[in-house]
Structures are given as structure tokens and as C-alpha cells.
Motif scaffolding. Structure first.
Motif, PDB file in Angstrom:
ATOM      1  N   LYS A  38     -26.412  25.212  -4.965  1.00 43.40           N
ATOM      2  CA  LYS A  38     -26.486  24.939  -6.406  1.00 43.40           C
ATOM      3  C   LYS A  38     -26.283  26.253  -7.155  1.00 43.40           C
ATOM      4  O   LYS A  38     -27.241  27.005  -7.363  1.00 43.40           O
ATOM      5  CB  LYS A  38     -27.851  24.331  -6.747  1.00 43.40           C
ATOM      6  CG  LYS A  38     -28.164  23.039  -5.980  1.00 43.40           C
ATOM      7  CD  LYS A  38     -29.608  22.618  -6.201  1.00 43.40           C
ATOM      8  CE  LYS A  38     -29.957  21.450  -5.293  1.00 43.40           C
ATOM      9  NZ  LYS A  38     -31.394  21.231  -5.140  1.00 43.40           N
ATOM     10  N   PRO A  39     -25.018  26.555  -7.539  1.00 46.62           N
ATOM     11  CA  PRO A  39     -24.720  27.883  -8.102  1.00 46.62           C
ATOM     12  C   PRO A  39     -25.580  28.224  -9.313  1.00 46.62           C
ATOM     13  O   PRO A  39     -25.837  29.387  -9.579  1.00 46.62           O
ATOM     14  CB  PRO A  39     -23.250  27.776  -8.510  1.00 46.62           C
ATOM     15  CG  PRO A  39     -22.716  26.565  -7.853  1.00 46.62           C
ATOM     16  CD  PRO A  39     -23.850  25.663  -7.508  1.00 46.62           C
ATOM     17  N   ASN A  40     -26.022  27.223 -10.064  1.00 49.25           N
ATOM     18  CA  ASN A  40     -26.734  27.548 -11.302  1.00 49.25           C
ATOM     19  C   ASN A  40     -28.254  27.639 -11.165  1.00 49.25           C
ATOM     20  O   ASN A  40     -28.936  27.929 -12.143  1.00 49.25           O
ATOM     21  CB  ASN A  40     -26.378  26.531 -12.389  1.00 49.25           C
ATOM     22  CG  ASN A  40     -24.893  26.587 -12.655  1.00 49.25           C
ATOM     23  OD1 ASN A  40     -24.309  27.666 -12.637  1.00 49.25           O
ATOM     24  ND2 ASN A  40     -24.273  25.423 -12.830  1.00 49.25           N
ATOM     25  N   VAL A  41     -28.746  27.376  -9.956  1.00 51.25           N
ATOM     26  CA  VAL A  41     -30.203  27.453  -9.788  1.00 51.25           C
ATOM     27  C   VAL A  41     -30.627  28.908  -9.631  1.00 51.25           C
ATOM     28  O   VAL A  41     -29.980  29.681  -8.930  1.00 51.25           O
ATOM     29  CB  VAL A  41     -30.659  26.622  -8.563  1.00 51.25           C
ATOM     30  CG1 VAL A  41     -32.106  26.923  -8.200  1.00 51.25           C
ATOM     31  CG2 VAL A  41     -30.500  25.139  -8.853  1.00 51.25           C
ATOM     32  N   ASP A  42     -31.695  29.275 -10.336  1.00 53.17           N
ATOM     33  CA  ASP A  42     -32.243  30.632 -10.249  1.00 53.17           C
ATOM     34  C   ASP A  42     -32.577  30.947  -8.783  1.00 53.17           C
ATOM     35  O   ASP A  42     -33.220  30.150  -8.107  1.00 53.17           O
ATOM     36  CB  ASP A  42     -33.521  30.668 -11.116  1.00 53.17           C
ATOM     37  CG  ASP A  42     -34.211  32.013 -11.106  1.00 53.17           C
ATOM     38  OD1 ASP A  42     -33.801  32.886 -10.313  1.00 53.17           O
ATOM     39  OD2 ASP A  42     -35.163  32.182 -11.876  1.00 53.17           O
ATOM     40  N   TYR A  68     -19.793  22.524  -1.120  1.00 48.62           N
ATOM     41  CA  TYR A  68     -21.117  22.466  -1.741  1.00 48.62           C
ATOM     42  C   TYR A  68     -22.213  22.046  -0.754  1.00 48.62           C
ATOM     43  O   TYR A  68     -23.363  21.911  -1.133  1.00 48.62           O
ATOM     44  CB  TYR A  68     -21.087  21.584  -2.997  1.00 48.62           C
ATOM     45  CG  TYR A  68     -20.341  22.295  -4.099  1.00 48.62           C
ATOM     46  CD1 TYR A  68     -20.974  23.267  -4.864  1.00 48.62           C
ATOM     47  CD2 TYR A  68     -18.976  22.063  -4.300  1.00 48.62           C
ATOM     48  CE1 TYR A  68     -20.277  23.987  -5.833  1.00 48.62           C
ATOM     49  CE2 TYR A  68     -18.279  22.771  -5.273  1.00 48.62           C
ATOM     50  CZ  TYR A  68     -18.938  23.732  -6.031  1.00 48.62           C
ATOM     51  OH  TYR A  68     -18.246  24.455  -6.976  1.00 48.62           O
TER      52      TYR A  68
END
Ligand code: BG6
Length: 487
Positions: A38-42, A68
Motif C-alpha cells: 500500500k504505497p500511501n500507508v505511513d 501490488y
């Protein structure tokens, strides 16, 4: 600093993070094949990284995507194992810790007969290790249970899964009895509460309340503990000289101050962390956990004979992962936090943190070794430790990972000191000795290896293997049995 002559230096990997070939040669889908990048997860948002619900499972079933779902491609160890093992041998590895994907042998988990192609793959890997004089240390279950058992049973909360796992394990023992002597039952068995889907196939959102989910997780844990004891028994019956270990995450917790309230909180966390070894080493549940179940109204299905099984088949040695230490404080809500594969905790001002927020604490490793040895007097084996770092390849193809060398040097010295302090340590296997996909974030860029693999977070790259600077350094450490660590 003197390491024992027979000290088992080496590295560690897990099938689901390195093999790839997720649907080849009859392999079934495992819980790892559902884990998304999940590229956008911190990077430090531990809860979101691990969270999976039924919708995620449905979507994963419907797609063949590997970009993914990076654990589906791993670093293609399935097709590169000979080359990779030759590189480990070049470093002088005495041992390699690796796991067997349950789904290569039993794609759904409940088949009558194992898949011969899966059996053959591991046979070839073990033979290759033996050819290079590398002792295999095999984890039976490392976050890779068949997905089918999540969808059609209640994961490990179903008692039937114990029998299926025992069948899988005894199949392995029969087939590999002449090739593998050292076995671990469940990787980080304590992680049931951190990521229940990955560890025991429990989807928390399926339960009406947090309490019900917690009860199911305890049931699943009980089943894994019984299964662990049972397979320990069978390993001893089938494999002459078998050595069986448990495997836990050592989550050493310090009090923030000498305020007895802080000390109490830290002690309670450490007590919880000891639950799993208490059962697997001492052979029984401590009183406090039974009281906790009673107070919460949990019905844990401890069947007649279960407690005898736990008592009769305890482990030969304790293995553990060690990445960081934690801090507890009565003022936790007011303090700066750090992340980690464990849980969010209070920041320790004396320690530095990795890019992923994991606190680096070599002295904590020495403390952990002394603590575990004094509690159980069993041989110890550090089977995971290392630094996740986004390494950069220079134009000339070199990778100058001095930060990793420094990290390892400090941790090796800590082990040496513990040995000098009378602790029995069997060996050390660094985590991800070749770069692999991260368990928590499914990133490739969180690299741990002495060997770089040219593939990025979006599955772009040649999969070529490159030696990092730490490769030659670790080789010297092994060659001199730690002599070069002298200040
Ligand atoms: C341990 C797991 O918790 O930590 C490994 O047993 C994992 O599977 C390792 O890879 C490091 O965690 P991560 O998330 O950095 O891969």
C-alpha cells in the motif's frame, strides 16, 4: 570475545517473502498472497499495514496481479535457490533458517495426499544446503497458512486445523528426516495479537465485538500451542537426534523511570511476552492467563489430554527474533511515540530509530539473552535480527552499507558479552540475509540483506544479485568466529 567453536552463524529467510512462484507447480494460495503493498500507508502505521478483511480476500482471489501483491513474486528464490545458496556458502554460512510453505505441500490444507512437486522442491533445497555444508534450520509455519482454511474454517480457531497441521508436519519429518535436524514450530507465535490474520488466519472484522475476536484469537493460540507440542513429539519419534525449538519475538520493555508505577507497567508487558515461552518451555499455562480468561468469560476449548500434551513435549531450545526494545510509562499518552513490528510505544531518548521507526538497541539484546537464559536455562538461538534500510546502488554497482555493518557489529558484541556472562547461545541467523519482501509493509525497499536483489517496490528490475559491502565483512566475522569484532 570468544564465540563457541560450534557457533552456528548464518542467515534467515521465509518462504512467503522470498520464494515467489506463488501459483506454480500446484501451490495453493496462502495468507501471504493476500498481503498488499500500500504505497500511501505511513511506514510507521503498523495497524493499517497488517489489516485484512473479507473484501481484501475476495479481491485477492480474483486477481493474478503480482505488483501490488509482492509476496507473490518475492525474490524468486524458487528459481534462484542454487545461486543464492552458493552465495551464502561463499560467506561461510554454517546454517540457513528457512520455512516450508504449507501450501506447496497441501494447497488447501485439508488434502489427503501431499503435492509431490512441492515436496521435491524442498528436498532439492535441503540437498543443495547439505552439499555446501550448511545446516538447515526449518520453520514449519512462518505466516503462510492456506487461505482456504481461513475461508472454509475459522483459521486456527478450528480444532480441525491442528490435525491438518500435524499431517503437514509429519509429512515433512518423514520426507526430510535425513536432511533436517533442527526445526522450529511456529514463527513468532506471540504475534497472534499483533496480526491475527497472518499468524492464525483470523479475520477480526468477522466478529461481533472486539471481545469475541479476542476470544477466538486465544482459542487459535491454544490450538497452535497444542499443535506445537504434538509435532515436537512426532519429530522426536520420526527423526533421530531431532532438535525442536519454539520461536518468539523478544519484546523487551523498559520502565521510563524508577517510579514503581512505570516499573509495574513494564513488568506486566514483559510478563505477557513470557506467556508463550512459559507454555512451550515449562509445559503449562501460568495461572494469570487462566484467571484472565475466566474474568473475561472466555471459553478456551482445552480438551481432555491437552494439558498433558503441553507438559510432555516441551522444546529443546528457545529461538527468538530481536529488533528493538520498548518503553512503558504511566504518562504514555503525553510522550513521543515510535513504531515497529510490535506496537506503538514510548520513544526511548537514548536510542536511535530506523527509517521505519524501529528503535535500535544492541544492549537490549544482551539483556534479553541474560533474561531468557536466567528464566529458563535452555540454549538460545537468535534467529532474526537486522536493519531494514533502503540501500542505494552506486553507479559502479557497489553498495556501501556501513550503517548495516555498524548495526551488526554492535549486536554481535552484545551476543559475545552475553556468552561471556555465562549464557548458552547456539547460533545467530540474521534476518533477510538476502533482500526479501518485508513482512509488514510488503515493500522491497525495506532491505535487510548482505546480498542486494535488483527489484523495486513495483516489481521492476532484473532480479540480479549484488554483493553489498557487508557481504565481505560478515564473511570475515564468520571466518574468524567473531575475532574481528574485537575493539
Ligand atoms: C519478524 C518476522 O517479525 O520481522 C519476519 O518474523 C519479518 O517475517 C521481520 O520479515 C522483519 O519485519 P519486516 O516487516 O521489516 O519485514
Amino acid at each position: 570475545m570468544k564465540f563457541p567453536d560450534n557457533f552456528l552463524w548464518g542467515g534467515a529467510i521465509a518462504a512467503n517473502q522470498c520464494e515467489g512462484a506463488w501459483n506454480e507447480d500446484g501451490k495453493g494460495m496462502s495468507v501471504a498472497d493476500v498481503a498488499m503493498f500500500k504505497p500511501n500507508v505511513d511506514k510507521k502505521d503498523y495497524v493499517s499495514q497488517w489489516h485484512i478483511d473479507m473484501d481484501d480476500i475476495r479481491k485477492a482471489r480474483e486477481t493474478d496481479d503480482v505488483v501490488y501483491y509482492p509476496k507473490r513474486h518475492g525474490v524468486d528464490f524458487y528459481h534462484h535457490y542454487e545461486e543464492d545458496i552458493a552465495l551464502f556458502a561463499e560467506m561461510g554460512f554454517k546454517t540457513l533458517r528457512l520455512s516450508i510453505a504449507w501450501t506447496r505441500l497441501f494447497p488447501n490444507g485439508d488434502e489427503e495426499k501431499p503435492n509431490e512437486k512441492g515436496l521435491l522442491f524442498y528436498e532439492n533445497v535441503f540437498k543443495c544446503l547439505r552439499k555446501h555444508n550448511i545446516e538447515p534450520l526449518v520453520t514449519l509455519s512462518h505466516y503462510e497458512m492456506p487461505l482456504y482454511l481461513v475461508e472454509n474454517y475459522e483459521g486456527w480457531a478450528s480444532r480441525e486445523v491442528v490435525d491438518m497441521f500435524v499431517k503437514f508436519a509429519t509429512t515433512c519429518f518423514e520426507r526430510y528426516k535425513d536432511l533436517v535436524k533442527y526445526w522450529l514450530t511456529f514463527n513468532e507465535i506471540d504475534s497472534v495479537f499483533r496480526h491475527p490474520f497472518t499468524t492464525v488466519g483470523i479475520v477480526e472484522d468477522n466478529y461481533a465485538s472486539k471481545n469475541e475476536a479476542e476470544e477466538a484469537i486465544y482459542k487459535a493460540l491454544h490450538h497452535q500451542l497444542v499443535a506445537s507440542a504434538l509435532v515436537t513429539k512426532y519429530a522426536r519419534e520420526i527423526i533421530p537426534g531431532a532438535q525442536i525449538g519454539c520461536m518468539v519475538t523478544k519484546t523487551l520493555t523498559y520502565p521510563e523511570t524508577c517510579n514503581p508505577e512505570d516499573i509495574y507497567l513494564a513488568m506486566m508487558d514483559n510478563r505477557t511476552n513470557n506467556l508463550y515461552t512459559d507454555v512451550q518451555v515449562r509445559g503449562k499455562y501460568p495461572l494469570w492467563i487462566k484467571k484472565l480468561w475466566k474474568d473475561k468469560g472466555f471459553e478456551i476449548p482445552i480438551l481432555e489430554g491437552d494439558e498433558e500434551i503441553l507438559a510432555a513435549h516441551t522444546v529443546d531450545f528457545i529461538s527468538f527474533s530481536y529488533y528493538m526494545s520498548m518503553v512503558q510509562s504511566i504518562h504514555a499518552e503525553k510522550r513521543e511515540k515510535v513504531g515497529g513490528n510490535l506496537t506503538t510505544g514510548v520513544k526511548n531518548p537514548y536510542l536511535s530509530t530506523s527509517e521505519w521507526g524501529w528503535q535500535i538497541d544492541p544492549k537490549g539484546l544482551e539483556i534479553s539473552l541474560i533474561d531468557l537464559y536466567d528464566r529458563y536455562q535452555k540454549p538460545l538461538w537468535i534467529v532474526e535480527n537486522g536493519l531494514g534500510y533502503n540501500d542505494v546502488v552506486n553507479e559502479d554497482g557497489t553498495i556501501e552499507d556501513d550503517y548495516r555493518i555498524n548495526y551488526f557489529a554492535d549486536h554481535f558484541k552484545a551476543i559475545g558479552h552475553a556468552i561471556e556472562n555465562g549464557v548458552e547461545v547456539m547460533g545467530y541467523t540474521s534476518w533477510g540475509c538476502i533482500d526479501i519482501v518485508s513482512a509488514s509493509t510488503s515493500q522491497m525497499s525495506k532491505r535487510y540483506g548482505f546480498i542486494y536483489v535488483d527489484v523495486d517496490d513495483y516489481n521492476k528490475g532484473t532480479y540480479k544479485r549484488l554483493k553489498k559491502k557487508s557481504f565481505d565483512w560478515y564473511k570475515k566475522v564468520i571466518e574468524t568466529n567473531g575475532e574481528i569484532l574485537k575493539d
